[in-house]
Scaffold this motif. Structure first.
Motif, PDB file in Angstrom:
ATOM      1  N   UNK A   1       0.678  -1.321   0.021  1.00  0.00           N
ATOM      2  CA  UNK A   1       0.010   0.030  -0.081  1.00  0.00           C
ATOM      3  C   UNK A   1       0.877   1.319  -0.053  1.00  0.00           C
ATOM      4  N   UNK A   2       2.159   1.182   0.212  1.00  0.00           N
ATOM      5  CA  UNK A   2       2.932   2.233   0.379  1.00  0.00           C
ATOM      6  C   UNK A   2       3.111   3.215  -1.055  1.00  0.00           C
ATOM      7  N   UNK A   3       3.004   2.377  -2.092  1.00  0.00           N
ATOM      8  CA  UNK A   3       2.783   3.136  -3.441  1.00  0.00           C
ATOM      9  C   UNK A   3       1.618   3.874  -3.505  1.00  0.00           C
ATOM     10  N   UNK A   4       0.610   3.454  -2.774  1.00  0.00           N
ATOM     11  CA  UNK A   4      -0.650   4.422  -2.920  1.00  0.00           C
ATOM     12  C   UNK A   4      -0.722   5.794  -2.288  1.00  0.00           C
ATOM     13  N   UNK A   5      -1.377   6.654  -3.025  1.00  0.00           N
ATOM     14  CA  UNK A   5      -1.595   7.962  -2.281  1.00  0.00           C
ATOM     15  C   UNK A   5      -2.743   7.854  -1.306  1.00  0.00           C
ATOM     16  N   UNK A   6      -2.848   8.746  -0.534  1.00  0.00           N
ATOM     17  CA  UNK A   6      -3.730   8.867   0.602  1.00  0.00           C
ATOM     18  C   UNK A   6      -5.394   8.585   0.081  1.00  0.00           C
ATOM     19  N   UNK A   7      -5.450   9.239  -1.213  1.00  0.00           N
ATOM     20  CA  UNK A   7      -6.777   9.250  -1.871  1.00  0.00           C
ATOM     21  C   UNK A   7      -7.199   7.996  -2.222  1.00  0.00           C
ATOM     22  N   UNK A   8      -6.154   7.339  -2.913  1.00  0.00           N
ATOM     23  CA  UNK A   8      -6.224   5.810  -3.332  1.00  0.00           C
ATOM     24  C   UNK A   8      -6.568   5.251  -1.912  1.00  0.00           C
ATOM     25  N   UNK A   9      -5.965   5.333  -0.874  1.00  0.00           N
ATOM     26  CA  UNK A   9      -6.103   4.392   0.209  1.00  0.00           C
ATOM     27  C   UNK A   9      -7.556   4.500   0.896  1.00  0.00           C
ATOM     28  N   UNK A  10      -8.016   6.021   0.903  1.00  0.00           N
ATOM     29  CA  UNK A  10      -9.213   6.312   1.107  1.00  0.00           C
ATOM     30  C   UNK A  10     -10.356   5.549   0.128  1.00  0.00           C
ATOM     31  N   UNK A  11     -10.188   5.459  -1.200  1.00  0.00           N
ATOM     32  CA  UNK A  11     -11.064   4.785  -1.956  1.00  0.00           C
ATOM     33  C   UNK A  11     -11.025   3.205  -1.595  1.00  0.00           C
TER      34      UNK A  11
ATOM     35  N   UNK B   1     -20.480   6.271  -8.694  1.00  0.00           N
ATOM     36  CA  UNK B   1     -21.067   7.416  -8.053  1.00  0.00           C
ATOM     37  C   UNK B   1     -21.452   7.439  -6.540  1.00  0.00           C
ATOM     38  N   UNK B   2     -21.535   6.167  -6.080  1.00  0.00           N
ATOM     39  CA  UNK B   2     -21.499   5.890  -4.422  1.00  0.00           C
ATOM     40  C   UNK B   2     -20.255   6.057  -3.974  1.00  0.00           C
ATOM     41  N   UNK B   3     -19.214   5.819  -4.455  1.00  0.00           N
ATOM     42  CA  UNK B   3     -17.984   5.750  -3.964  1.00  0.00           C
ATOM     43  C   UNK B   3     -17.799   7.289  -3.886  1.00  0.00           C
ATOM     44  N   UNK B   4     -18.101   8.191  -4.919  1.00  0.00           N
ATOM     45  CA  UNK B   4     -17.919   9.491  -4.987  1.00  0.00           C
ATOM     46  C   UNK B   4     -18.695  10.178  -3.862  1.00  0.00           C
ATOM     47  N   UNK B   5     -19.772   9.874  -3.768  1.00  0.00           N
ATOM     48  CA  UNK B   5     -20.752  10.550  -2.779  1.00  0.00           C
ATOM     49  C   UNK B   5     -20.011  10.463  -1.257  1.00  0.00           C
TER      50      UNK B   5
ATOM     51  N   UNK C   1     -16.619  12.708   3.334  1.00  0.00           N
ATOM     52  CA  UNK C   1     -15.360  12.684   4.127  1.00  0.00           C
ATOM     53  C   UNK C   1     -14.505  14.068   3.915  1.00  0.00           C
ATOM     54  N   UNK C   2     -14.439  14.312   2.460  1.00  0.00           N
ATOM     55  CA  UNK C   2     -13.178  15.260   2.460  1.00  0.00           C
ATOM     56  C   UNK C   2     -13.706  16.792   2.290  1.00  0.00           C
ATOM     57  N   UNK C   3     -15.485  16.723   2.568  1.00  0.00           N
ATOM     58  CA  UNK C   3     -16.226  17.907   2.714  1.00  0.00           C
ATOM     59  C   UNK C   3     -16.034  18.647   1.564  1.00  0.00           C
ATOM     60  N   UNK C   4     -15.808  18.253   0.239  1.00  0.00           N
ATOM     61  CA  UNK C   4     -15.763  18.936  -0.956  1.00  0.00           C
ATOM     62  C   UNK C   4     -16.005  18.289  -2.204  1.00  0.00           C
ATOM     63  N   UNK C   5     -16.269  18.823  -3.060  1.00  0.00           N
ATOM     64  CA  UNK C   5     -16.760  18.103  -4.537  1.00  0.00           C
ATOM     65  C   UNK C   5     -15.530  17.578  -5.217  1.00  0.00           C
ATOM     66  N   UNK C   6     -15.478  16.038  -5.516  1.00  0.00           N
ATOM     67  CA  UNK C   6     -14.537  15.131  -6.251  1.00  0.00           C
ATOM     68  C   UNK C   6     -15.099  15.378  -7.485  1.00  0.00           C
ATOM     69  N   UNK C   7     -14.183  15.710  -8.520  1.00  0.00           N
ATOM     70  CA  UNK C   7     -14.456  15.796  -9.735  1.00  0.00           C
ATOM     71  C   UNK C   7     -13.957  14.305 -10.554  1.00  0.00           C
ATOM     72  N   UNK C   8     -14.884  13.929 -11.638  1.00  0.00           N
ATOM     73  CA  UNK C   8     -14.541  12.639 -12.242  1.00  0.00           C
ATOM     74  C   UNK C   8     -13.076  12.613 -12.588  1.00  0.00           C
ATOM     75  N   UNK C   9     -12.527  13.537 -13.065  1.00  0.00           N
ATOM     76  CA  UNK C   9     -11.158  13.580 -13.593  1.00  0.00           C
ATOM     77  C   UNK C   9     -10.176  13.156 -12.578  1.00  0.00           C
ATOM     78  N   UNK C  10     -10.462  13.251 -11.189  1.00  0.00           N
ATOM     79  CA  UNK C  10      -9.778  12.746 -10.133  1.00  0.00           C
ATOM     80  C   UNK C  10     -10.009  11.624  -9.626  1.00  0.00           C
ATOM     81  N   UNK C  11     -11.374  11.272  -9.479  1.00  0.00           N
ATOM     82  CA  UNK C  11     -12.106   9.987  -9.109  1.00  0.00           C
ATOM     83  C   UNK C  11     -11.653   8.739  -9.814  1.00  0.00           C
TER      84      UNK C  11
END
Length: 90
Positions: free
Chosen positions: A1-11, A24-28, A33-43
């Protein structure tokens, strides 16, 4: 897991805690958790990364909707991460 970003670990955690969530469920859940919108280009590129590393399985619910499920390797990776983190906690 050390090669994953924090965002990827959260996923991984979100997918592990749900029963075959859609993107969409994951995005919501991540947005809550992040209290902000996550765009499709990131997710979706990050979801593809955890799929390509065999931590997550991707399948099709219907013609437009994919589901994600944690793999055994993904579960083991989460458990190893939790064990590593716990050594630093009281």
């Amino acid at each position: 897991m050390q090669d994953l970003t924090g965002f990827q670990r959260d996923l991984l955690y979100v997918i592990s805690g749900a029963d075959q969530p859609s993107g969409q469920d994951v995005k919501e859940e991540i947005e809550q958790y992040y209290s902000s919108e996550i765009n499709h280009g990131r997710l979706y590129p990050n979801l593809d990364t955890v799929v390509n590393k065999d931590f997550v399985e991707k399948g099709q619910l219907d013609r437009r909707t994919n589901y994600y499920a944690i793999t055994d390797e993904g579960e083991q990776t989460i458990e190893e991460r939790q064990a590593w983190e716990s050594q630093f906690l009281d």
